[in-house]
Design a protein around this motif. Structure first.
Motif, short mmCIF file in Angstrom:
data_model
loop_
_atom_site.label_atom_id
_atom_site.label_comp_id
_atom_site.label_asym_id
_atom_site.label_seq_id
_atom_site.Cartn_x
_atom_site.Cartn_y
_atom_site.Cartn_z
N ASN A 18 57.82 47.60 -47.18
CA ASN A 18 58.17 46.15 -47.05
C ASN A 18 58.93 45.73 -46.02
O ASN A 18 59.93 46.48 -45.66
CB ASN A 18 58.58 45.81 -48.41
CG ASN A 18 59.00 44.32 -48.51
OD1 ASN A 18 59.64 43.65 -47.91
ND2 ASN A 18 57.85 43.42 -49.36
N CYS A 105 61.48 44.27 -53.12
CA CYS A 105 60.53 44.85 -54.13
C CYS A 105 59.56 44.30 -54.91
O CYS A 105 60.03 43.12 -55.36
CB CYS A 105 61.84 45.51 -55.27
SG CYS A 105 61.17 46.33 -56.42
N ASP A 106 58.64 44.63 -55.00
CA ASP A 106 57.30 43.83 -55.68
C ASP A 106 57.28 44.30 -57.20
O ASP A 106 56.31 43.78 -57.62
CB ASP A 106 56.17 43.78 -54.82
CG ASP A 106 55.50 45.30 -54.80
OD1 ASP A 106 56.17 46.17 -55.22
OD2 ASP A 106 54.46 45.35 -54.65
N ARG A 107 58.27 44.89 -57.66
CA ARG A 107 57.90 45.36 -59.12
C ARG A 107 58.96 44.60 -59.96
O ARG A 107 59.95 44.31 -59.37
CB ARG A 107 58.21 46.89 -59.13
CG ARG A 107 57.43 47.87 -58.53
CD ARG A 107 55.83 47.52 -58.97
NE ARG A 107 55.02 48.78 -58.52
CZ ARG A 107 54.39 48.60 -57.11
NH1 ARG A 107 54.41 47.52 -56.71
NH2 ARG A 107 53.59 49.57 -56.89
N VAL A 133 56.20 33.98 -56.67
CA VAL A 133 55.61 34.58 -55.53
C VAL A 133 55.27 33.49 -54.41
O VAL A 133 55.38 32.02 -54.65
CB VAL A 133 54.19 35.12 -55.96
CG1 VAL A 133 54.40 36.28 -56.85
CG2 VAL A 133 53.26 34.06 -56.39
N LYS A 219 50.77 34.11 -58.82
CA LYS A 219 50.05 34.41 -57.92
C LYS A 219 48.70 33.70 -58.06
O LYS A 219 48.01 33.25 -57.25
CB LYS A 219 49.49 36.08 -58.08
CG LYS A 219 48.57 36.39 -57.07
CD LYS A 219 48.27 38.06 -57.27
CE LYS A 219 47.15 38.43 -56.22
NZ LYS A 219 46.91 39.81 -56.45
#
Length: 303
Positions: A18, A105-107, A133, A219
């Motif tokens: 990222n 961080c995408d978690r 998002v 999303k």
């Protein structure tokens, strides 16, 4: 820098492929805080491929940041930690009393993670507007200022006490997503020493002067916003969607994608770049066949 600021242990929590995480680590301001290490959550991407793609697009600074993050990190790193099996929770517990700054961080971090220390999140919108998002794109679509927020983390997504907010200059608000994303991450990294002083009680929090209406987008919301029925695609709607999301799927009644609009403001170099710059001059309502879009760098081909 004061002794109190130096005493506060700080860890970054990010994602190895990222660019936001990379820009935080590569900023000179990172040396002004007591950074103990970085925790990479999730699987590592194809790092060499990411760096090569950034370099070919002319983003030399971003490429340098990516390389430093992955091969010459300025601090100790814990790599590819899972959030699902207790691994991250155990690592956080080992770090003791510390501040964890989540950047790129995408978690989703659960209550079991957040209970292990004080968590601060970097979110690229002026909260409470555009939680979730694609926050930069939704900010542009909703006609709201583009900026970022540092906030304490809660179980609810992008909620918590606002610590620091900043909006980009008015003349930059209309720039493309890659430019704005890099601007926000760079500016956020620069104010890290200020943020630490806020956490220490040495400074007051900094909030955006105007109230932004609260909103959340998933999303699925973003995908729905960029899909338009061919028979309902007015030029005004097309222009608004392409301006904000930099992509658009023109679909028929069965949902099949018929045409895709150009996306990124930064075009590739070479023959493809020259061709698509000419297409851009014709207006945003010019669409390309799906098969051609898939061959063009800088264009979206997701269905």
């Amino acid at each position: 820098m004061t002794e109190a600021v130096d005493a506060l242990k700080v860890y970054l929590v990010g994602f190895k492929a990222n660019l936001v995480t990379a820009l935080f680590l590569d900023n000179a301001a990172i040396q002004e805080i007591n950074l103990q290490g970085v925790i990479y959550v999730g699987r590592s991407g194809s790092l060499l491929a990411v760096a090569t793609r950034l370099f070919l697009k002319g983003r030399v600074n971003a490429t340098r940041a990516m390389l430093i993050t992955n091969w010459w990190p300025p601090v100790p790193a814990v790599d590819a930690v899972s959030t699902d099996d207790g691994q991250l929770e155990a690592i956080l517990r080992e770090k003791g009393d510390a501040v964890f700054i989540v950047c790129g961080c995408d978690r989703i971090l659960r209550a079991a993670h957040l209970s292990q220390g004080k968590f601060v999140n970097f979110h690229n919108s002026i909260l409470p507007g555009n939680r979730g998002v694609a926050a930069i794109k939704w900010s542009k679509f909703n006609g709201q200022p583009v900026g970022f927020t540092f906030h304490t983390m809660a179980v609810e997504i992008d909620k918590g006490e606002v610590l620091y907010q900043h909006a980009v200059a008015q003349d930059l608000q209309a720039r493309g997503f890659p430019v704005l994303s890099e601007l926000l991450a760079t500016r956020a990294a620069q104010v890290l020493p200020h943020l630490i002083e806020i956490l220490q009680g040495l400074r007051s929090s900094v909030r955006f002067k105007k109230e932004v209406s609260s909103s959340y987008h998933s999303k699925a919301d973003t995908e729905h916003a960029t899909r338009v029925l061919k028979d309902m695609a007015s030029s005004e709607l097309i222009e608004k969607i392409v301006f904000a999301f930099e992509e658009l799927r023109l679909v028929n009644e069965s949902g099949d994608v018929l045409r895709l609009a150009p996306v990124h403001v930064r075009r590739p170099a070479g023959v493809w770049g020259k061709l698509f710059r000419q297409i851009d001059l014709l207006g945003a309502e010019i669409f390309l066949p799906v098969w051609l879009v898939k061959r063009a760098r800088g264009f979206s081909c997701r269905r």
